[in-house]
Motif scaffolding. Structure first.
Motif, short mmCIF file in Angstrom:
data_model
loop_
_atom_site.label_atom_id
_atom_site.label_comp_id
_atom_site.label_asym_id
_atom_site.label_seq_id
_atom_site.Cartn_x
_atom_site.Cartn_y
_atom_site.Cartn_z
N THR A 1 0.78 -1.11 -0.21
CA THR A 1 -0.04 -0.04 -0.13
C THR A 1 0.78 1.19 0.06
O THR A 1 2.13 1.26 0.50
CB THR A 1 -0.78 0.01 1.30
OG1 THR A 1 -0.08 -0.05 2.38
CG2 THR A 1 -1.75 -0.96 1.07
N ALA A 2 0.21 2.26 -0.47
CA ALA A 2 1.04 3.62 -0.59
C ALA A 2 0.72 4.63 0.78
O ALA A 2 -0.16 4.28 1.38
CB ALA A 2 0.26 4.42 -1.89
N ASP A 3 1.60 5.43 0.94
CA ASP A 3 1.36 6.13 1.89
C ASP A 3 0.87 7.56 1.46
O ASP A 3 0.72 7.78 0.41
CB ASP A 3 2.94 6.91 2.51
CG ASP A 3 3.63 5.63 3.26
OD1 ASP A 3 3.04 5.02 3.80
OD2 ASP A 3 5.27 5.99 3.16
N ARG B 1 2.35 9.84 10.96
CA ARG B 1 0.91 9.29 10.54
C ARG B 1 0.93 8.23 9.38
O ARG B 1 0.08 7.31 9.26
CB ARG B 1 0.22 10.52 10.02
CG ARG B 1 -0.10 11.61 10.87
CD ARG B 1 -0.80 12.77 10.45
NE ARG B 1 -2.30 12.19 10.15
CZ ARG B 1 -2.65 12.43 8.90
NH1 ARG B 1 -2.16 12.90 7.87
NH2 ARG B 1 -4.00 11.69 8.71
N HIS B 2 1.92 8.24 8.43
CA HIS B 2 1.90 7.31 7.33
C HIS B 2 2.60 5.90 7.88
O HIS B 2 2.29 5.00 7.16
CB HIS B 2 2.48 7.80 6.06
CG HIS B 2 4.00 8.09 6.07
ND1 HIS B 2 4.85 7.27 6.20
CD2 HIS B 2 4.42 9.29 5.64
CE1 HIS B 2 5.99 7.86 6.09
NE2 HIS B 2 5.67 9.08 5.80
N THR B 3 3.17 5.94 8.98
CA THR B 3 3.78 4.49 9.49
C THR B 3 2.99 4.16 10.37
O THR B 3 2.83 2.90 10.48
CB THR B 3 5.40 5.01 9.97
OG1 THR B 3 6.15 5.46 9.05
CG2 THR B 3 5.85 3.44 10.42
N TYR B 4 2.49 4.84 11.42
CA TYR B 4 1.84 4.32 12.61
C TYR B 4 0.29 4.82 12.84
O TYR B 4 -0.44 4.27 13.72
CB TYR B 4 2.49 4.78 14.04
CG TYR B 4 3.91 4.33 14.11
CD1 TYR B 4 4.25 3.00 14.12
CD2 TYR B 4 5.07 5.22 14.11
CE1 TYR B 4 5.48 2.46 14.29
CE2 TYR B 4 6.54 4.93 14.09
CZ TYR B 4 6.52 3.41 14.31
OH TYR B 4 7.86 2.80 14.31
N ASP C 1 11.10 -0.14 12.77
CA ASP C 1 11.62 -0.94 14.03
C ASP C 1 11.06 0.14 15.07
O ASP C 1 11.43 1.35 15.17
CB ASP C 1 13.17 -0.86 14.11
CG ASP C 1 13.37 -1.51 15.49
OD1 ASP C 1 12.47 -1.97 16.38
OD2 ASP C 1 14.66 -1.38 15.88
N PHE C 2 9.94 -0.41 15.65
CA PHE C 2 9.23 0.18 16.88
C PHE C 2 10.22 0.77 17.91
O PHE C 2 10.04 1.81 18.35
CB PHE C 2 8.30 -0.47 17.62
CG PHE C 2 7.06 -1.05 16.64
CD1 PHE C 2 6.10 -0.15 16.50
CD2 PHE C 2 7.07 -2.26 16.47
CE1 PHE C 2 5.00 -0.35 15.86
CE2 PHE C 2 5.94 -2.81 15.49
CZ PHE C 2 5.10 -1.98 15.16
#
Length: 222
Positions: free
Chosen positions: A87-89, A96-99, A130-131
């Motif tokens: 999926t796209a960001d 916002r686009h990672t988490y 990596d969280f």
């Protein structure tokens, strides 16, 4: 040899071509005493016509991207970590686009383990993070640019490079180099990505199985 091979069907979205070829995950590759034997991985890839171009330790964020002109393989040298596929960001806010929710719906998530090898068809989007990373962005361990191992002895470099956190090594079919594409870059041109020819050999299994079985309806490079 992998202990198991998992196949994922990653379908196209409005913004991402993905691929009719499956994303492949080989579990338990190159392990000795619970760690990846980096020299064995490097030599196996090289023997099968795939060359190492980067070693990266991942941070909290990476933009979702795909490679439009080449297939790719990545081996997990240390972990844990997570990869989002397919999926796209949206937008430029990495948090916002990672988490958060600033990305297309329908993503595939994989929580990686040491010894995982992902064999990625051209067009399949991915972002690795990596969280628990101490740094926000990925760190390139093999020199600027990430298109080659900058060492007189790449095999020795890979064997001795100090790794921590979530680190992977990336390889590509010989003679190919990666480019960076994001959502919408190939609108109306998905076929050109799907038609990237197959390499002759699988990066891990050579001529015996792997892409030669799962991607068998595509033409090999002559």
């Amino acid at each position: 040899m992998p202990t198991k091979i998992i196949s994922y069907d990653v379908k196209p979205t409005k913004l991402i071509p993905n691929s009719p070829k499956p994303l492949l995950l080989y579990k338990g590759c190159f392990l000795r005493d619970g760690k990846v034997d980096a020299a064995l991985a490097f030599d196996t890839f090289h023997k099968n016509g795939w060359d190492t171009q980067w070693v990266v330790t991942y941070g909290h964020y990476q933009r979702s991207h795909y490679h439009a002109a080449t297939h790719e393989a990545m081996v997990v040298m240390s972990g844990p970590g997570r990869i989002r596929w397919g999926t796209a960001d949206f937008g430029d806010d990495p948090e916002r686009h990672t988490y958060g929710t600033a990305s297309e719906d329908g993503a595939l998530y994989t929580d990686v383990e040491v010894g995982d090898v992902f064999v990625i068809p051209a067009g399949v989007t991915h972002k690795s993070y990596d969280f628990n990373a101490p740094n926000p962005d990925p760190i390139q361990l093999a020199g600027a640019g990430g298109h080659a191992i900058h060492s007189d002895d790449p095999a020795k470099f890979v064997k001795e490079v100090k790794i921590s956190g979530f680190t992977m090594m990336g390889v590509y079919p010989r003679g190919m180099t990666w480019g960076w594409s994001e959502g919408g870059d190939h609108d109306g041109k998905y076929e050109s990505v799907w038609n990237v020819p197959n390499p002759r050999l699988d990066p891990v299994l050579g001529g015996d199985g792997g892409i030669n079985k799962s991607w068998k309806n595509q033409h090999a490079i002559l």
